[in-house]
Each structure stands twice: as structure tokens, then as C-alpha cells.
Design a protein around this motif. Structure first.
Motif, short mmCIF file in Angstrom:
data_model
loop_
_atom_site.label_atom_id
_atom_site.label_comp_id
_atom_site.label_asym_id
_atom_site.label_seq_id
_atom_site.Cartn_x
_atom_site.Cartn_y
_atom_site.Cartn_z
N ALA A 20 0.16 -0.70 0.05
CA ALA A 20 -0.31 0.14 -0.02
C ALA A 20 0.74 1.00 -0.29
CB ALA A 20 -0.71 0.23 1.07
N SER A 21 1.77 1.18 0.44
CA SER A 21 2.89 2.13 0.97
C SER A 21 3.64 2.79 -0.36
CB SER A 21 3.57 2.42 1.85
OG SER A 21 4.45 1.15 1.81
N LEU A 22 4.40 1.43 -0.85
CA LEU A 22 4.55 1.76 -2.13
C LEU A 22 4.74 1.92 -3.36
CD1 LEU A 22 7.47 -1.28 -1.11
CD2 LEU A 22 7.95 1.96 -1.41
N PHE A 23 2.94 0.77 -3.40
CA PHE A 23 2.09 1.07 -5.34
C PHE A 23 2.02 1.97 -5.71
CE2 PHE A 23 -1.52 0.77 -7.45
CZ PHE A 23 -1.36 -0.51 -8.45
N GLY A 24 2.22 2.72 -6.82
CA GLY A 24 1.74 4.59 -7.53
C GLY A 24 1.56 3.59 -8.22
N GLU A 25 -0.22 4.25 -8.49
CA GLU A 25 -1.48 4.04 -9.78
C GLU A 25 -0.79 3.81 -10.99
OE1 GLU A 25 -4.86 6.13 -9.14
OE2 GLU A 25 -5.39 5.12 -7.03
N PRO A 26 0.04 2.89 -11.57
CA PRO A 26 0.28 3.08 -13.50
C PRO A 26 -0.87 3.73 -14.14
CG PRO A 26 -0.39 0.94 -13.15
CD PRO A 26 -0.55 1.79 -11.77
N PRO A 27 -0.67 4.42 -15.32
CA PRO A 27 -1.74 5.10 -16.20
C PRO A 27 -2.52 3.90 -17.18
CG PRO A 27 0.67 5.68 -16.87
CD PRO A 27 1.12 4.63 -15.93
N GLY A 28 -3.84 4.24 -16.60
CA GLY A 28 -4.88 3.18 -17.23
C GLY A 28 -5.41 2.53 -15.58
N PHE A 29 -4.81 2.73 -14.63
CA PHE A 29 -5.22 1.63 -13.06
C PHE A 29 -6.59 1.74 -13.26
CE2 PHE A 29 -5.35 1.26 -9.22
CZ PHE A 29 -5.04 -0.01 -8.85
N GLU A 30 -7.82 3.29 -13.31
CA GLU A 30 -8.74 3.29 -13.56
C GLU A 30 -9.29 2.05 -13.98
OE1 GLU A 30 -7.63 6.11 -16.47
OE2 GLU A 30 -6.83 5.89 -14.11
N LYS A 31 -8.94 2.01 -15.51
CA LYS A 31 -9.47 0.61 -16.11
C LYS A 31 -9.46 -0.66 -15.39
CE LYS A 31 -8.92 2.73 -20.29
NZ LYS A 31 -8.52 2.80 -22.20
N PHE A 32 -8.54 -0.75 -14.76
CA PHE A 32 -7.99 -2.55 -14.08
C PHE A 32 -9.33 -3.00 -13.11
CE2 PHE A 32 -5.17 -4.92 -11.27
CZ PHE A 32 -5.63 -5.90 -12.46
N LEU A 33 -9.31 -1.25 -12.71
CA LEU A 33 -10.48 -0.84 -11.16
C LEU A 33 -12.26 -1.91 -11.86
CD1 LEU A 33 -9.32 1.42 -9.17
CD2 LEU A 33 -8.82 -0.73 -8.90
N GLN A 34 -11.92 -1.85 -13.25
CA GLN A 34 -13.17 -1.83 -13.61
C GLN A 34 -13.99 -3.29 -13.16
OE1 GLN A 34 -14.80 -0.15 -17.03
NE2 GLN A 34 -14.15 2.31 -15.82
N PRO A 35 -14.60 -3.76 -13.01
CA PRO A 35 -15.62 -5.85 -12.86
C PRO A 35 -15.87 -6.20 -14.42
CG PRO A 35 -17.47 -4.64 -12.74
CD PRO A 35 -15.89 -3.02 -12.70
N THR A 36 -14.48 -6.24 -14.66
CA THR A 36 -14.24 -7.22 -16.18
C THR A 36 -13.06 -8.12 -15.64
OG1 THR A 36 -14.22 -6.95 -18.59
CG2 THR A 36 -13.00 -5.23 -17.72
#
Length: 88
Positions: A20-36
Motif C-alpha cells: 500500500a505504501s509503495l504502490f504508485g498507480e500506473p497510467p490506465g489503472f482506473e480501467k483495471f478497477l472495472q469489474p471485467t
């Protein structure tokens, strides 16, 4: 014997707080959070496991940027499993 000089640099070896402390959201991360369905491709050390662990419930609960995801992520490591038992 455990190697005392081995660095803890793989996501499998890290605790949820560390991810949690080290993770930086990569470009397009919001697409990865979609339920598919998603298909992750990448070489060794490219961050596939880190990305999967970052969306686990145990890590998302500790992160401040993303709390409301439409799924519950669970990470099950397969290191040490005897996968040959499952092959016919």
C-alpha cells in the motif's frame, strides 16, 4: 538456511502495508478497477504481482486514493504448490 542478504523486493514477500505504501498507480489503472476480465502480460519483475496485490482487499483498505472498488480482490500465491498434481 535463510539467506540474510536477500532483499525483500518481490511483491510475494511484502506485507499489505508495504504494498500500500509503495504502490504508485500506473497510467490506465482506473480501467483495471472495472469489474471485467483482464489479461496481464509482462516480463519478470515488470509488476504483474504487485498490481494484483494492490487491488486485494487487504491492500485497498490501507490505501487512501482508492477505497470504493466494485469487487473484492483476493491474492492466492502459488509458490510451493505442486501444480503437477492437477495435470492429467
Amino acid at each position: 538456511m535463510i539467506n540474510p542478504f536477500r532483499l525483500k523486493n518481490q511483491a510475494d514477500d511484502m506485507e499489505p502495508d508495504e504494498i500500500a505504501s509503495l504502490f504508485g498507480e500506473p497510467p490506465g489503472f482506473e480501467k483495471f478497477l472495472q469489474p471485467t476480465h483482464h489479461f496481464l502480460i509482462g516480463g519478470r519483475g515488470s509488476g504483474k504481482t504487485t498490481l494484483l496485490r494492490a487491488v486485494c482487499s487487504s491492500v485497498i483498505d490501507r490505501r487512501t486514493e482508492q477505497k470504493n472498488v466494485p469487487f473484492t480482490g483476493v491474492y492466492i500465491p502459488f509458490k510451493g504448490f505442486e501444480v503437477g498434481r492437477f495435470v492429467r
